[in-house]
Design a protein around this motif. Sequence first.
Motif, PDB file in Angstrom:
ATOM      1  N   VAL A 119     -14.783  13.622  -7.374  1.00 43.13           N
ATOM      2  CA  VAL A 119     -15.805  14.340  -7.180  1.00 43.13           C
ATOM      3  C   VAL A 119     -16.176  13.901  -5.453  1.00 43.13           C
ATOM      4  CG1 VAL A 119     -16.805  15.739  -8.854  1.00 43.13           C
ATOM      5  CG2 VAL A 119     -17.277  13.117  -8.185  1.00 43.13           C
ATOM      6  N   SER A 150     -22.791  14.236  -7.107  1.00 44.88           N
ATOM      7  CA  SER A 150     -22.392  15.511  -8.081  1.00 44.88           C
ATOM      8  C   SER A 150     -23.204  15.228  -9.331  1.00 44.88           C
ATOM      9  CB  SER A 150     -20.288  15.212  -7.449  1.00 44.88           C
ATOM     10  OG  SER A 150     -20.140  16.003  -8.763  1.00 44.88           O
ATOM     11  N   ALA A 197     -18.583  13.289  -2.490  1.00 44.51           N
ATOM     12  CA  ALA A 197     -19.373  13.041  -3.476  1.00 44.51           C
ATOM     13  C   ALA A 197     -20.154  10.962  -3.036  1.00 44.51           C
ATOM     14  CB  ALA A 197     -19.496  13.035  -4.841  1.00 44.51           C
ATOM     15  N   THR A 250     -18.450  20.856  -6.949  1.00 42.07           N
ATOM     16  CA  THR A 250     -18.306  19.803  -6.264  1.00 42.07           C
ATOM     17  C   THR A 250     -17.634  20.259  -4.590  1.00 42.07           C
ATOM     18  OG1 THR A 250     -19.389  18.348  -7.520  1.00 42.07           O
ATOM     19  CG2 THR A 250     -18.410  17.305  -5.681  1.00 42.07           C
ATOM     20  N   ASN A 298     -22.605  20.840 -11.439  1.00 41.89           N
ATOM     21  CA  ASN A 298     -21.460  21.505 -12.026  1.00 41.89           C
ATOM     22  C   ASN A 298     -21.176  22.795 -12.673  1.00 41.89           C
ATOM     23  OD1 ASN A 298     -19.606  20.259 -10.109  1.00 41.89           O
ATOM     24  ND2 ASN A 298     -20.087  18.243 -10.874  1.00 41.89           N
TER      25      ASN A 298
END
Length: 141
Positions: A110, A97, A115, A82, A69
């Motif tokens: 996330v 993530s 994720a 993400t 990120n």
Amino acid sequence: IRDRTVTGVQTCALPISILLIVSMLNPRQIEEFMGLASSLWIQCLVEVHDEIELRVAIDCGAEIIGINNRDLKTFETTLKTTESLAPLVPPGTIIVSESGISNRSDVDRVMESGAGAILVGESLVKSSDPSGQLKELGSKS
């Protein structure tokens, strides 16, 4: 990992995974390091930040993709990275993530994007109570 020499040093320490940053490697290098890692029973976390890098990671056969990120060029960090890339990852691929996760709300955000794991560093290092911070990140809302 940038070259085989580093890989050799790392294997002496018996790692369970290595980080391959797509922006620093070409596809041939990624595939070579993934093959070497596999032969040593080491997992590869293949890190991407944008859709082009994600396509490279997918084309190289990455089984674990880290979505950073944080833009390593500008250091701008947003969980939108993400949110936008995770839906493009093939089913069955593990999504991690990375960066910008500092509270349970971020974890939920996330995870809802796809994720299956998170990589947290800065928020733990900056916390006056890293143990409490880790508990908060892992607690269910």
